[in-house]
Design a protein around this motif. Structure first.
Motif, PDB file in Angstrom:
ATOM      1  N   GLY A  90      -7.212   2.856  -0.727  1.00 32.21           N
ATOM      2  CA  GLY A  90      -5.773   2.698  -0.691  1.00 32.21           C
ATOM      3  C   GLY A  90      -5.224   2.423  -2.076  1.00 32.21           C
ATOM      4  N   ARG A  91      -4.017   2.888  -2.316  1.00 33.37           N
ATOM      5  CA  ARG A  91      -3.344   2.638  -3.596  1.00 33.37           C
ATOM      6  C   ARG A  91      -2.339   1.501  -3.379  1.00 33.37           C
ATOM      7  NH1 ARG A  91      -2.938   5.383  -8.200  1.00 33.37           N
ATOM      8  NH2 ARG A  91      -3.905   7.233  -7.267  1.00 33.37           N
ATOM      9  N   TRP A  92      -2.496   0.415  -4.164  1.00 34.79           N
ATOM     10  CA  TRP A  92      -1.682  -0.791  -3.995  1.00 34.79           C
ATOM     11  C   TRP A  92      -0.853  -1.048  -5.238  1.00 34.79           C
ATOM     12  CZ3 TRP A  92      -1.774  -3.837   0.465  1.00 34.79           C
ATOM     13  CH2 TRP A  92      -2.765  -3.509   1.409  1.00 34.79           C
ATOM     14  N   THR A  93       0.415  -1.394  -5.040  1.00 41.44           N
ATOM     15  CA  THR A  93       1.297  -1.739  -6.158  1.00 41.44           C
ATOM     16  C   THR A  93       1.778  -3.188  -5.985  1.00 41.44           C
ATOM     17  OG1 THR A  93       3.227  -0.881  -4.965  1.00 41.44           O
ATOM     18  CG2 THR A  93       2.086   0.627  -6.465  1.00 41.44           C
ATOM     19  N   PRO A  94       2.011  -3.883  -7.091  1.00 41.82           N
ATOM     20  CA  PRO A  94       2.375  -5.304  -7.010  1.00 41.82           C
ATOM     21  C   PRO A  94       3.788  -5.507  -6.495  1.00 41.82           C
ATOM     22  CG  PRO A  94       2.417  -4.566  -9.285  1.00 41.82           C
ATOM     23  CD  PRO A  94       1.865  -3.424  -8.484  1.00 41.82           C
ATOM     24  N   PRO A  95       4.092  -6.741  -6.063  1.00 34.89           N
ATOM     25  CA  PRO A  95       5.440  -7.023  -5.554  1.00 34.89           C
ATOM     26  C   PRO A  95       6.452  -7.077  -6.674  1.00 34.89           C
ATOM     27  CG  PRO A  95       4.148  -9.034  -5.627  1.00 34.89           C
ATOM     28  CD  PRO A  95       3.214  -7.919  -5.995  1.00 34.89           C
ATOM     29  N   GLY A  96       7.729  -6.961  -6.305  1.00 35.17           N
ATOM     30  CA  GLY A  96       8.805  -7.091  -7.274  1.00 35.17           C
ATOM     31  C   GLY A  96       9.294  -5.761  -7.781  1.00 35.17           C
ATOM     32  N   PRO A  97      10.499  -5.771  -8.365  1.00 31.95           N
ATOM     33  CA  PRO A  97      11.074  -4.526  -8.893  1.00 31.95           C
ATOM     34  C   PRO A  97      10.378  -4.089 -10.171  1.00 31.95           C
ATOM     35  CG  PRO A  97      12.498  -6.394  -9.400  1.00 31.95           C
ATOM     36  CD  PRO A  97      11.417  -6.931  -8.513  1.00 31.95           C
ATOM     37  N   GLY A 135       4.834   1.574 -11.861  1.00 32.36           N
ATOM     38  CA  GLY A 135       3.868   2.208 -12.744  1.00 32.36           C
ATOM     39  C   GLY A 135       2.494   1.603 -12.684  1.00 32.36           C
ATOM     40  N   THR A 136       2.318   0.439 -12.051  1.00 31.21           N
ATOM     41  CA  THR A 136       1.029  -0.234 -11.976  1.00 31.21           C
ATOM     42  C   THR A 136       0.491  -0.109 -10.566  1.00 31.21           C
ATOM     43  OG1 THR A 136       1.736  -1.841 -13.611  1.00 31.21           O
ATOM     44  CG2 THR A 136      -0.169  -2.420 -12.270  1.00 31.21           C
ATOM     45  N   SER A 137      -0.785   0.259 -10.452  1.00 24.78           N
ATOM     46  CA  SER A 137      -1.359   0.371  -9.121  1.00 24.78           C
ATOM     47  C   SER A 137      -2.861   0.136  -9.194  1.00 24.78           C
ATOM     48  CB  SER A 137      -1.069   1.745  -8.503  1.00 24.78           C
ATOM     49  OG  SER A 137      -1.710   2.766  -9.251  1.00 24.78           O
ATOM     50  N   LEU A 138      -3.434  -0.211  -8.050  1.00 22.59           N
ATOM     51  CA  LEU A 138      -4.876  -0.414  -7.917  1.00 22.59           C
ATOM     52  C   LEU A 138      -5.396   0.548  -6.860  1.00 22.59           C
ATOM     53  CD1 LEU A 138      -5.002  -4.320  -7.601  1.00 22.59           C
ATOM     54  CD2 LEU A 138      -5.179  -2.975  -9.705  1.00 22.59           C
ATOM     55  N   LEU A 139      -6.572   1.101  -7.123  1.00 29.08           N
ATOM     56  CA  LEU A 139      -7.274   1.894  -6.112  1.00 29.08           C
ATOM     57  C   LEU A 139      -8.351   0.998  -5.515  1.00 29.08           C
ATOM     58  CD1 LEU A 139      -7.673   5.416  -7.769  1.00 29.08           C
ATOM     59  CD2 LEU A 139      -6.010   4.671  -6.054  1.00 29.08           C
ATOM     60  N   VAL A 140      -8.187   0.639  -4.260  1.00 27.33           N
ATOM     61  CA  VAL A 140      -9.108  -0.286  -3.604  1.00 27.33           C
ATOM     62  C   VAL A 140      -9.838   0.453  -2.493  1.00 27.33           C
ATOM     63  CG1 VAL A 140      -9.319  -2.435  -2.302  1.00 27.33           C
ATOM     64  CG2 VAL A 140      -7.603  -2.227  -4.117  1.00 27.33           C
ATOM     65  N   PRO A 141     -11.174   0.535  -2.570  1.00 32.78           N
ATOM     66  CA  PRO A 141     -11.912   1.223  -1.507  1.00 32.78           C
ATOM     67  C   PRO A 141     -11.802   0.455  -0.195  1.00 32.78           C
ATOM     68  CG  PRO A 141     -13.430   0.071  -2.968  1.00 32.78           C
ATOM     69  CD  PRO A 141     -12.062  -0.029  -3.600  1.00 32.78           C
ATOM     70  N   ARG A 143       0.855  -1.190   0.000  1.00 32.45           N
ATOM     71  CA  ARG A 143       0.000   0.000   0.000  1.00 32.45           C
ATOM     72  C   ARG A 143       0.884   1.231   0.000  1.00 32.45           C
ATOM     73  NH1 ARG A 143      -5.432   1.520   3.460  1.00 32.45           N
ATOM     74  NH2 ARG A 143      -5.495   3.718   2.796  1.00 32.45           N
ATOM     75  N   ARG A 144       0.676   2.092  -0.964  1.00 33.29           N
ATOM     76  CA  ARG A 144       1.505   3.289  -1.115  1.00 33.29           C
ATOM     77  C   ARG A 144       0.606   4.526  -1.178  1.00 33.29           C
ATOM     78  NH1 ARG A 144       6.561   1.453  -2.124  1.00 33.29           N
ATOM     79  NH2 ARG A 144       6.785  -0.608  -3.081  1.00 33.29           N
ATOM     80  N   GLY A 145      -0.009   4.809  -0.063  1.00 27.19           N
ATOM     81  CA  GLY A 145      -0.825   6.020   0.008  1.00 27.19           C
ATOM     82  C   GLY A 145      -2.287   5.758  -0.293  1.00 27.19           C
ATOM     83  N   GLY A 146      -2.992   6.840  -0.615  1.00 28.50           N
ATOM     84  CA  GLY A 146      -4.436   6.800  -0.812  1.00 28.50           C
ATOM     85  C   GLY A 146      -5.123   7.647   0.234  1.00 28.50           C
ATOM     86  N   ALA A 147      -6.378   7.925  -0.004  1.00 27.38           N
ATOM     87  CA  ALA A 147      -7.133   8.759   0.932  1.00 27.38           C
ATOM     88  C   ALA A 147      -7.482   7.946   2.173  1.00 27.38           C
ATOM     89  CB  ALA A 147      -8.411   9.274   0.264  1.00 27.38           C
ATOM     90  N   PRO A 148      -6.960   8.287   3.346  1.00 27.08           N
ATOM     91  CA  PRO A 148      -7.243   7.512   4.564  1.00 27.08           C
ATOM     92  C   PRO A 148      -8.743   7.401   4.816  1.00 27.08           C
ATOM     93  CG  PRO A 148      -5.472   9.088   4.955  1.00 27.08           C
ATOM     94  CD  PRO A 148      -6.064   9.429   3.616  1.00 27.08           C
ATOM     95  N   GLY A 149      -9.185   6.190   5.115  1.00 22.38           N
ATOM     96  CA  GLY A 149     -10.592   5.957   5.392  1.00 22.38           C
ATOM     97  C   GLY A 149     -11.456   5.825   4.167  1.00 22.38           C
TER      98      GLY A 149
END
Length: 406
Positions: free
Chosen positions: A57-64, A68-74, A48-54
């Motif tokens: 959240g912005r999630w990025t996949p594992p690995g190097p 550039g890829t991320s998901l916005l998960v409520p 999880r790399r940030g996002g609006a608290p509550g």
């Protein structure tokens, strides 16, 4: 008639399709709990790399190289755009080439407890391992699962052939992920109906760890005796010996399916249970103790005679029954006197099962009945008799063995 030996190694669990492209539609947002999705992303290495608290959240996949890829998960469904964000995140997962994305989608489709094995083994050239090391990992992991499945059927220090058929059948729905390098392996146990297996394994592993620590600290084996109630057995200690032997240590962790929650009485989070080569003497000693201490069991068995053998045309002989009722074993061997052997032979010829009582001996894996009482043919309906007669006609070994052949 031939039968699969009960001591034959358990066939591999079905491969987990995590290394194949996701070819189905994304899950419906209405069927997905945002908190479960976030927990699965975290479990499978997403950050999880940030996002609006509550809110999200912005999630990025594992690995190097994944920045550039991320998901916005409520985080909840409390906001008007929550379902839209959830749908976009699920669609992005189906299009992702990251293996962990497919694992998350599969966990959403079939809520499963995850069992992780890891071993510290010497690396070969290019950080590789030998074929036998990887096969050993899978064999030991299957043995651990089978021991836990046996313990869900009964509590015993030594099972032998008992309950093995039902325990093996309970593993049919277990999925297994890839095991690169023979160091890590993951099994996915569907919550329905596999949650009791996961719980029993969790309890048995911790009880084994405590009993080993007690043995190493005090020299006493009493803790292993009480650990049987938690699912520890000869089969489990032997499986752990196979897992640890030839390594610098091994760990097993049980992670609960987020959608199903944490079972009562189990730890959250469940920490890995570790065993080292220094634990092997205690585990081996416990295995021998369980093997020798398990008593014979009085039973009354109903079974179909599938094999007869004696050294000549007359006298005592040995029969083999396919057990229909009375004991949780597939087959049993019985030594009979001449009259009982003759009755068993006639019952076999006319397609009738027989009933006999005696003691199921632990020596040999609970596959032999001693002190056998009278052999009594049992009447069955016509359909069952036809089935037994058909089995007789398919038994090409019977006629030679019934006549005294070797």
């Amino acid at each position: 008639m031939t039968h699969r030996p009960t001591d034959e190694p358990l066939r591999p669990a079905r491969p987990h399709p995590a290394d194949t492209p996701w070819d189905g539609p994304p899950p419906e947002p209405a069927d997905v709990d945002p908190a479960v999705l976030a927990a699965l992303l975290h479990r499978h290495g997403w950050q999880r790399r940030g996002g609006a608290p509550g809110r999200y959240g912005r999630w990025t996949p594992p690995g190097p190289g994944r920045g550039g890829t991320s998901l916005l998960v409520p985080e909840t469904r409390a906001f008007p755009d929550s379902d839209d964000l959830l749908g976009e995140a699920l669609l992005a997962l189906t299009r992702s080439g990251t293996p962990s994305a497919r694992e998350v989608l599969l966990a959403l489709a079939v809520p499963s407890d995850e069992i992780h094995w890891s071993r510290d083994v010497p690396a070969g050239p290019g950080d590789t391992t030998t074929w036998t090391v990887e096969e050993g990992m899978r064999t030991a992991a299957r043995a651990v699962l089978l021991a836990a499945a046996l313990a869900t059927r009964a509590r015993a220090g030594y099972f032998g052939a008992r309950h093995r058929r039902a325990a093996t059948a309970s593993l049919e729905n277990v999925l297994v992920g890839p095991a690169p390098g023979g160091r890590h392996l993951t099994a996915f146990v569907p919550v329905a109906p596999g949650r009791p297996l996961s719980v029993r394994l969790h309890q048995a592993l911790h009880a084994t760890r405590e009993a080993v620590d007690y043995r190493r600290a005090t020299g006493g084996m009493d803790a292993f005796d009480s650990a049987v109630e938690s699912g520890v057995s000869h089969e489990l200690t032997e499986a752990l010996v196979s897992l640890v032997r030839g390594t610098e240590g091994a760990r097993i962790a049980v992670e609960w399916a987020p959608a199903a929650g944490i079972p009562a009485g189990c730890a959250a989070p469940a920490e890995p249970v570790e065993f080292t080569p220094g634990d092997l003497p205690a585990l081996r000693e416990a295995g021998v103790r369980y093997l020798q201490a398990e008593p014979s069991v009085p039973v009354r068995i109903t079974g179909a005679v599938v094999r007869l053998r004696r050294s000549g045309p007359r006298g005592a002989g040995t029969v083999r029954l396919r057990v229909l009722a009375g004991a949780e074993i597939p087959h049993v061997r019985i030594a009979l006197d001449e009259e009982a052997y003759r009755i068993a032979g006639h019952a076999h010829l006319v397609g009738l099962p027989v009933r006999v009582h005696g003691r199921l001996e632990s020596r040999g894996g609970f596959r032999r009945l001693t002190g056998a009482g009278p052999v009594i043919p049992v009447q069955v309906d016509d359909a069952e008799r036809d089935r037994l007669v058909k089995a007789l006609q398919e038994d090409l070994d019977f006629f030679e063995e019934a006549c005294g052949g070797d």
